[in-house]
Design a protein around this motif. Structure first.
Motif, PDB file in Angstrom:
ATOM      1  N   THR A  92     -10.738  -3.714   1.984  1.00 62.77           N
ATOM      2  CA  THR A  92     -10.809  -2.235   1.300  1.00 62.77           C
ATOM      3  C   THR A  92     -10.436  -1.133   2.384  1.00 62.77           C
ATOM      4  OG1 THR A  92     -11.622  -2.815  -0.623  1.00 62.77           O
ATOM      5  CG2 THR A  92     -11.625  -0.570  -0.099  1.00 62.77           C
ATOM      6  N   HIS A  93     -11.474  -1.624   3.584  1.00 59.82           N
ATOM      7  CA  HIS A  93     -11.406  -0.300   4.745  1.00 59.82           C
ATOM      8  C   HIS A  93     -10.436  -0.712   5.653  1.00 59.82           C
ATOM      9  CE1 HIS A  93     -15.566   0.084   3.458  1.00 59.82           C
ATOM     10  NE2 HIS A  93     -15.531   1.139   4.160  1.00 59.82           N
ATOM     11  N   ALA A  94      -9.748  -1.789   5.670  1.00 61.40           N
ATOM     12  CA  ALA A  94      -8.618  -1.978   6.493  1.00 61.40           C
ATOM     13  C   ALA A  94      -7.312  -1.390   5.810  1.00 61.40           C
ATOM     14  CB  ALA A  94      -8.277  -3.437   6.569  1.00 61.40           C
ATOM     15  N   LYS A  95      -7.275  -1.542   4.444  1.00 58.82           N
ATOM     16  CA  LYS A  95      -6.269  -0.868   3.750  1.00 58.82           C
ATOM     17  C   LYS A  95      -6.222   0.723   4.104  1.00 58.82           C
ATOM     18  CE  LYS A  95      -4.247  -0.288  -0.853  1.00 58.82           C
ATOM     19  NZ  LYS A  95      -4.259  -0.617  -2.464  1.00 58.82           N
ATOM     20  N   LYS A  96      -7.377   1.189   3.888  1.00 54.33           N
ATOM     21  CA  LYS A  96      -7.803   2.485   4.184  1.00 54.33           C
ATOM     22  C   LYS A  96      -7.289   3.239   5.735  1.00 54.33           C
ATOM     23  CE  LYS A  96     -11.415   6.151   3.835  1.00 54.33           C
ATOM     24  NZ  LYS A  96     -12.718   6.424   3.755  1.00 54.33           N
ATOM     25  N   LEU A  97      -7.362   2.396   6.318  1.00 57.34           N
ATOM     26  CA  LEU A  97      -7.089   2.667   7.832  1.00 57.34           C
ATOM     27  C   LEU A  97      -5.628   2.812   7.982  1.00 57.34           C
ATOM     28  CD1 LEU A  97      -9.723   0.702  10.051  1.00 57.34           C
ATOM     29  CD2 LEU A  97      -9.409   3.365   9.728  1.00 57.34           C
ATOM     30  N   ILE A  98      -4.911   1.662   7.298  1.00 58.04           N
ATOM     31  CA  ILE A  98      -3.404   1.538   7.570  1.00 58.04           C
ATOM     32  C   ILE A  98      -2.696   2.833   6.369  1.00 58.04           C
ATOM     33  CG2 ILE A  98      -1.477   0.253   6.241  1.00 58.04           C
ATOM     34  CD1 ILE A  98      -3.242  -2.350   6.729  1.00 58.04           C
TER      35      ILE A  98
END
Length: 520
Positions: A92-98
């Motif tokens: 979830t946090h990786a997607k937010k960063l992308i």
């Protein structure tokens, strides 16, 4: 906000002394501030996991008396406590960063990445990646993801928000070492597991960690972690990086080297209180002038004034400290900035003193006797009461409970008169003096009633008999010690009498060799 810390080992082997010290300092700091601490298992690298490691870590912490508040087997409001069970949170946090442009997907193969690194190095570039996948279109990325192409997620270090670098609670102001970081560091691997960097930042935030106490080896990664907090719009905890412990030869302490595993210290009979005392005092007790403050610019509630602050000199490295002493006096500002060599000789000194503290309490002496029982060969003389007498007789010589069978072997079995030590004891003692001393002692002890045995002043009694027999005191006492123990040093002869008792003492004097074989 309630103070909350975490000890986050990876299950890649047995817990070593450096890890135990980190757990100890987290425990001390949390308890000092009235907070709690978490045991979190950072198991995102399955290739390095060692079966049984988690059980070993928990066993070592339990042996040391470091009881975590939340974690494996205990649960708590921040569960689960294994990172391998928290993958959705990292995704979830990786997607937010992308989506925010702070990260991107990279489809480069390992071979291309290696070739790129070599090419950049040949032209003198400090870069480790050429950002080839940064400018892929959304459509191209989506197509390759749908096709199942393996990829990683990288941080976009060319699109980082402005941030500050808060002072470290130990080192104060530290250099922002971005230049040492790889180009666009990896956040998610091809197996969809996060790297330590993303996982630790996400977990520390989601668990509400207020202070991170970890080893100095993570100091170069601090800029990356602060970047991630900034990119995610999160407030970072306060950081304290603990200077490394070194082996006696000056090398870095490592799980891969012997004599540093906590399990080894457990097996060798070291007292857990002594080991913690030893670790706590390694590099503790110095004064620094750097002003440390919280990220908000205000004085940190974590930087309390402790009793050490009033010390003009550092406490002795063999000062005996209980857990309550350490909690009361612990101060991060009083830790050295230098790496510290662990001196095994200091552990021996501390262990002896902690043993003495324990056997001077009834429950402690019972506990030591119970532990010692398993160390002694099967003999008729292994009752709890008897072993307690042996421990007290050996107290001035006992630095480690495991040494009890070696130091006090003659208490449990007949002396070995054939040993080189025994044969050398009577050098210079004539056969007549030996026989006279032995017979005098037998007659003297036989005259002591059973009920009076514990009350007799053997020092006075033997002194009087020695004078009456007109034998030199040294000859007289050496003969008795030889017959009773067969060793030159050890507890006093009166103490040996009291442990052996009347019957065994007299029997040993009577059964000692009539004409001892002597060493050359």
């Amino acid at each position: 906000m309630t103070t909350l810390l975490r000890f986050a080992p990876s299950p890649t082997g047995a817990l070593h002394l450096g890890g135990l010290r980190t757990a100890l300092f987290n425990h001390l700091y949390a308890r000092k501030l009235g907070g709690k601490w978490i045991l979190r298992i950072e198991d995102t690298d399955a290739t390095r996991a060692v079966p049984g490691s988690v059980d070993g870590i928990r066993e070592a912490l339990n042996w040391a008396g470091l009881e975590y508040d939340y974690g494996p087997e205990k649960g708590g409001p921040h569960a689960p406590y294994f990172q391998s069970e928290r993958l959705d949170l990292y995704h979830t946090h990786a997607k937010k960063l992308i989506e925010s442009g702070h990260a991107y997907r990279c489809f480069c193969s390992p071979d291309r990445l290696a070739a790129t690194r070599e090419s950049l190095a040949r032209v003198g570039s400090n870069a480790t990646y050429d950002k080839a996948c940064l400018n892929l279109t959304e459509e191209e990325v989506a197509r390759r993801v749908r096709a199942g192409e393996k990829h990683i997620v990288r941080l976009n270090d060319s699109n980082l928000p402005h941030r500050s670098t808060p002072p470290d609670l130990i080192f104060g102001n530290v250099r922002d070492a971005h230049a040492s970081l790889p180009t666009d560091p990896v956040l998610l691997k091809t197996d969809l597991f996060p790297t330590y960097h993303l996982a630790s930042v996400v977990d520390d935030h989601s668990m509400g960690i207020t202070h991170v106490l970890r080893g100095e080896e993570w100091l170069p990664s601090l800029p990356l972690h602060l970047d991630l907090y900034a990119c995610l719009g999160l407030h970072p905890p306060e950081f304290a990086h603990l200077p490394l412990l070194l082996n006696p030869d000056g090398t870095k302490m490592s799980k891969r080297k012997g004599d540093v595993h906590v399990a080894d210290f457990m097996k060798r009979g070291w007292e857990p209180e002594a080991v913690l005392n030893w670790l706590a005092l390694a590099g503790w007790g110095v004064q620094h002038d750097h002003p440390a403050s919280s990220p908000s610019g205000h004085a940190s509630h974590g930087l309390f004034r402790s009793t050490w602050s009033a010390f003009k000199t550092a406490p002795s490295s063999t000062t005996v400290l209980t857990m309550s002493d350490m909690i009361r006096d612990f101060d991060l500002k009083a830790l050295t900035h230098r790496r510290t060599v662990l001196d095994p000789a200091k552990l021996e000194i501390l262990n002896k003193q902690h043993l003495a503290r324990r056997w001077n309490t009834p429950d402690g002496l019972d506990e030591l006797a119970g532990r010692a029982h398993g160390l002694i060969k099967d003999t008729p003389y292994t009752s709890q009461a008897y072993i307690k007498k042996v421990i007290l007789a050996l107290e001035s010589r006992l630095t480690n409970l495991n040494a009890l069978p070696a130091h006090g072997a003659f208490f449990f079995e007949d002396p070995d008169f054939t040993s080189s030590e025994a044969r050398g004891m009577l050098k210079g003692v004539s056969s007549d003096d030996y026989q006279s001393s032995r017979q005098s002692a037998i007659s003297t002890l036989t005259a002591v009633a059973v009920d009076d045995w514990e009350k007799v002043d053997f020092n006075l009694l033997l002194h009087e008999e020695c004078q009456a027999a007109k034998i030199k005191s040294k000859t007289y006492m050496t003969t008795i010690r030889y017959a009773l123990s067969g060793v030159k040093t050890g507890p006093s002869v009166p103490d040996i009498f009291r442990v052996l008792g009347r019957e065994r003492s007299i029997h040993r004097l009577m059964s000692a060799p009539a004409f001892p074989e002597r060493g050359v």
